[in-house]
Design a protein around this motif. Sequence first.
Motif, PDB file in Angstrom:
ATOM      1  N   PRO A  34       0.809  -1.222   0.000  1.00  0.00           N
ATOM      2  CA  PRO A  34       0.000   0.000   0.000  1.00  0.00           C
ATOM      3  C   PRO A  34       0.846   1.277   0.000  1.00  0.00           C
ATOM      4  O   PRO A  34       0.512   2.233  -0.694  1.00  0.00           O
ATOM      5  CB  PRO A  34      -0.830  -0.107   1.286  1.00  0.00           C
ATOM      6  N   ILE A  35       1.953   1.291   0.742  1.00  0.00           N
ATOM      7  CA  ILE A  35       2.788   2.499   0.783  1.00  0.00           C
ATOM      8  C   ILE A  35       3.448   2.749  -0.576  1.00  0.00           C
ATOM      9  O   ILE A  35       3.581   3.892  -1.009  1.00  0.00           O
ATOM     10  CB  ILE A  35       3.828   2.452   1.930  1.00  0.00           C
ATOM     11  N   LEU A  53      -6.895   0.905 -12.586  1.00  0.00           N
ATOM     12  CA  LEU A  53      -7.043   0.465 -11.206  1.00  0.00           C
ATOM     13  C   LEU A  53      -5.650   0.380 -10.582  1.00  0.00           C
ATOM     14  O   LEU A  53      -4.776  -0.302 -11.122  1.00  0.00           O
ATOM     15  CB  LEU A  53      -7.717  -0.907 -11.147  1.00  0.00           C
ATOM     16  N   PHE A  54      -5.428   1.085  -9.498  1.00  0.00           N
ATOM     17  CA  PHE A  54      -4.199   0.980  -8.717  1.00  0.00           C
ATOM     18  C   PHE A  54      -4.456  -0.089  -7.661  1.00  0.00           C
ATOM     19  O   PHE A  54      -5.362   0.062  -6.841  1.00  0.00           O
ATOM     20  CB  PHE A  54      -3.849   2.314  -8.063  1.00  0.00           C
ATOM     21  N   LEU A  55      -3.652  -1.143  -7.667  1.00  0.00           N
ATOM     22  CA  LEU A  55      -3.906  -2.290  -6.811  1.00  0.00           C
ATOM     23  C   LEU A  55      -2.640  -2.678  -6.053  1.00  0.00           C
ATOM     24  O   LEU A  55      -1.566  -2.791  -6.643  1.00  0.00           O
ATOM     25  CB  LEU A  55      -4.382  -3.464  -7.677  1.00  0.00           C
ATOM     26  N   SER A  56      -2.762  -2.891  -4.752  1.00  0.00           N
ATOM     27  CA  SER A  56      -1.661  -3.369  -3.924  1.00  0.00           C
ATOM     28  C   SER A  56      -1.818  -4.864  -3.703  1.00  0.00           C
ATOM     29  O   SER A  56      -2.905  -5.342  -3.377  1.00  0.00           O
ATOM     30  CB  SER A  56      -1.665  -2.645  -2.577  1.00  0.00           C
ATOM     31  N   MET A  57      -0.707  -5.592  -3.856  1.00  0.00           N
ATOM     32  CA  MET A  57      -0.743  -7.038  -3.645  1.00  0.00           C
ATOM     33  C   MET A  57      -0.645  -7.406  -2.172  1.00  0.00           C
ATOM     34  O   MET A  57      -0.962  -8.519  -1.801  1.00  0.00           O
ATOM     35  CB  MET A  57       0.430  -7.710  -4.374  1.00  0.00           C
ATOM     36  N   GLY A  58      -0.154  -6.498  -1.321  1.00  0.00           N
ATOM     37  CA  GLY A  58       0.077  -6.857   0.077  1.00  0.00           C
ATOM     38  C   GLY A  58       1.181  -7.888   0.176  1.00  0.00           C
ATOM     39  O   GLY A  58       1.037  -8.917   0.812  1.00  0.00           O
ATOM     40  N   GLY A  80       6.274  -3.621  -8.874  1.00  0.00           N
ATOM     41  CA  GLY A  80       6.784  -4.273  -7.676  1.00  0.00           C
ATOM     42  C   GLY A  80       8.169  -3.767  -7.323  1.00  0.00           C
ATOM     43  O   GLY A  80       8.706  -2.844  -7.946  1.00  0.00           O
ATOM     44  N   ASP A  81       8.749  -4.391  -6.312  1.00  0.00           N
ATOM     45  CA  ASP A  81      10.067  -3.973  -5.851  1.00  0.00           C
ATOM     46  C   ASP A  81      11.157  -4.409  -6.826  1.00  0.00           C
ATOM     47  O   ASP A  81      11.012  -5.379  -7.562  1.00  0.00           O
ATOM     48  CB  ASP A  81      10.362  -4.557  -4.467  1.00  0.00           C
ATOM     49  N   PHE A 118       9.118   1.996  -4.647  1.00  0.00           N
ATOM     50  CA  PHE A 118       8.607   3.320  -5.008  1.00  0.00           C
ATOM     51  C   PHE A 118       8.569   4.277  -3.829  1.00  0.00           C
ATOM     52  O   PHE A 118       8.636   5.492  -4.022  1.00  0.00           O
ATOM     53  CB  PHE A 118       7.244   3.187  -5.696  1.00  0.00           C
ATOM     54  N   ASN A 119       8.501   3.779  -2.622  1.00  0.00           N
ATOM     55  CA  ASN A 119       8.585   4.662  -1.469  1.00  0.00           C
ATOM     56  C   ASN A 119       9.993   5.255  -1.373  1.00  0.00           C
ATOM     57  O   ASN A 119      10.159   6.447  -1.131  1.00  0.00           O
ATOM     58  CB  ASN A 119       8.220   3.918  -0.181  1.00  0.00           C
TER      59      ASN A 119
END
Length: 131
Positions: A34-35, A53-58, A80-81, A118-119
Motif C-alpha cells: 500500500p505504501i 485500477l491501482f492495486l496493492s498485492m500486500g 513491484g520492488d 517506489f517509497n
Amino acid sequence: VLSGTGATGFNLGYYGSKKAGLQKIDRIYLFESPIDLLSGIALFSNIIEENVLFLSMGGCKYGILDTYLTEDIKQISFFGDNDKAGNETFTKIKQTYGDKYIIKDGRNFLRKANVKDFNELLLLKNNQKTA
C-alpha cells in the motif's frame, strides 16, 4: 476508490463499484504494498490516466489479480520492488497472465534511480528537491 479535490481533482476506482461516474477499467497498475502504491500516485500524479485500477498485492501475492480481471482489462503493469522477490513475481505474472493480457514492467524508474521500491524513490525525489 481514490478521489482527489481541487481544480485538478482525480477520480480513481474500479468498474463494478457503486460509485457513480466511474469508467470501465482497462488497465491495472500492480504495486507490492500500500505504501508503494501511494508513493507511485504521488510520483506520477501528473500522468495518472483514466480507466486504471491501482492495486496493492500486500506482498508478492499476485493472485489478487484474479478478483479484478474482467473482459475489459487489456494490460497489467507491474510496479513491484526492484529485488529478487519482485523479479520472481514479475516472471510468474508473465507466465500466468501473459497469454491473455499485455504485461508491462514498470520498475525501470527504480532501476534508473538504483532504489528498491517506489517509497524509496519518492523519498529520494523529495530529498533532491530540498537539497
